[in-house]
Design an enzyme around this catalytic site. Structure first.
Site, PDB file in Angstrom:
ATOM      1  N   GLU A  48       9.344   6.632  42.447  1.00  0.00           N
ATOM      2  CA  GLU A  48      10.327   6.352  41.409  1.00  0.00           C
ATOM      3  C   GLU A  48      11.732   6.377  42.018  1.00  0.00           C
ATOM      4  O   GLU A  48      12.020   7.190  42.899  1.00  0.00           O
ATOM      5  CB  GLU A  48      10.213   7.434  40.329  1.00  0.00           C
ATOM      6  CG  GLU A  48      11.280   7.403  39.247  1.00  0.00           C
ATOM      7  CD  GLU A  48      11.230   8.649  38.348  1.00  0.00           C
ATOM      8  OE1 GLU A  48      11.625   8.547  37.183  1.00  0.00           O
ATOM      9  OE2 GLU A  48      10.779   9.713  38.824  1.00  0.00           O
ATOM     10  N   LYS A 125       9.737   2.452  32.290  1.00  0.00           N
ATOM     11  CA  LYS A 125       9.287   3.790  31.908  1.00  0.00           C
ATOM     12  C   LYS A 125       9.430   4.027  30.402  1.00  0.00           C
ATOM     13  O   LYS A 125      10.501   3.834  29.827  1.00  0.00           O
ATOM     14  CB  LYS A 125      10.099   4.825  32.690  1.00  0.00           C
ATOM     15  CG  LYS A 125       9.646   6.272  32.510  1.00  0.00           C
ATOM     16  CD  LYS A 125      10.450   7.154  33.453  1.00  0.00           C
ATOM     17  CE  LYS A 125      10.071   8.616  33.366  1.00  0.00           C
ATOM     18  NZ  LYS A 125      10.844   9.437  34.331  1.00  0.00           N
ATOM     19  N   CYS A 175       6.488   8.605  36.689  1.00  0.00           N
ATOM     20  CA  CYS A 175       6.800  10.030  36.579  1.00  0.00           C
ATOM     21  C   CYS A 175       6.221  10.675  35.316  1.00  0.00           C
ATOM     22  O   CYS A 175       5.024  10.893  35.225  1.00  0.00           O
ATOM     23  CB  CYS A 175       8.306  10.237  36.675  1.00  0.00           C
ATOM     24  SG  CYS A 175       8.777  11.948  37.031  1.00  0.00           S
TER      25      CYS A 175
END
Length: 322
Positions: A48, A125, A175
């Site tokens: 990330e 995300k 994440c």
């Protein structure tokens, strides 16, 4: 069981300091890609926000002052050498970065890039942790909700050629997404075979509320990825930024996991490190056709609470009969 071999590499990166530019990051990423290629990898996965420090730990009152952290186009002049290296080495790669769109929207984004330089899949995300305003209680800020908006692409899966394995069903998450079973299940419902995910996770929970012990941080990360791979019959490549970045420790421990939930390879340093695993994608068939045969066993009529409700609600109290 069909035998389809794919050699994947997780390219863990050591810390990127605030003062270091894209040129430093890209040079290190190319070196990792070259090492992965020498070890036979056909795809390499980066963390990330691989091109910068984890900048959400820094507060900018004016968002325009943060623009230099974002990519406005891919490839840019700074990232073009990475795309060139992929073409030279004939290797696909996953890249996490901060994206600012032409209309000014900001996302925590990842792409999978074909060896020819074309973007095959983009993901933004969905599960943003942290907070939107400066928090004086925190020792370290976690301002993802300030610098990004929740992803608007859902959890897409695409079937695309990767190396000798031929077409592979690939999906991505970033994440905090790994901690949410809904992320994995939406990918699993699309018969995902390979999940690529990058993370920048601190060794200490910066909420300062004491609910997660230091020694469990890595355990919880691995547990989330292993459970997701097992319950959705897929391989997962979880890749970290690691080490002490701008004075703050990121825990690393990148892993490659198979559809049985087993860790096939694990990083052991807090620096730039390549781990490689040969994945037999035919292993996905066992879970998909038996325990997790969704068509046979799922009962979505009983899961409506998952999409109809956001926060948790207390159950009704039991009242004894008199």
């Amino acid at each position: 069981m069909t035998f389809r071999r794919l050699t994947v590499a997780a390219a863990q990166m050591g810390p990127l300091q605030k003062a270091e530019g894209r040129d430093v990051a890209v040079a290190r990423m190319i070196a990792l890609m070259e090492k992965a290629a020498r070890r036979g990898a056909e795809v390499v996965v980066y963390p990330e926000l691989a091109l910068t420090t984890f900048f959400p730990r820094w507060h900018h009152e004016n968002l325009a002052d943060a623009d230099h952290w974002y990519e406005h186009a891919l490839p840019s002049n700074e990232t073009a050498p990475l795309f060139d290296a992929a073409r030279r080495l004939n290797i696909g790669f996953h890249l996490g970065y901060a994206e600012k769109t032409p209309d000014g929207r900001r996302f925590n984004t990842a792409v999978y890039v074909h060896p020819n330089g074309q973007v095959v899949l983009k993901y933004r995300k969905v599960h943003l942790p942290g907070h939107a305003e400066y928090d004086p209680v925190r020792k370290v800020q976690h301002l993802e909700k300030r610098y990004f908006e929740p992803g608007d692409l859902g959890f897409p899966v695409v079937r695309a050629p990767i190396g000798a394995a031929g077409p592979v069903n690939i999906g991505m998450m970033i994440c905090n997404d790994r901690r949410w079973p809904e992320s994995w299940r939406v990918l699993g419902l699309q018969q995902v075979e390979l999940v690529m995910l990058g993370y920048n996770t601190p060794s200490l929970n910066m909420e300062n509320r004491g609910f997660e012990a230091h020694h469990l941080r890595v355990a919880h990360s691995h547990l989330s990825i292993q459970a997701g791979c097992y319950q959705n019959a897929c391989f997962g490549v979880g890749v970290a930024k690691a080490g002490t970045e701008d004075g703050h420790e990121l825990f690393g421990h990148s892993i490659i996991v198979n559809p049985q939930g087993e860790i096939m390879a694990q990083a052991t340093s807090w620096d730039d490190e390549v781990i490689v695993a040969e994945c037999d994608l035919g292993m996905c068939e066992l879970g998909r056709n038996t325990i997790f045969n969704f068509a046979r066993h799922r009962r979505p009529e009983h899961y409506t609470r998952i999409t109809a409700q956001t926060g948790s609600e207390a159950p009704p109290a039991w009242t004894p009969t008199v």
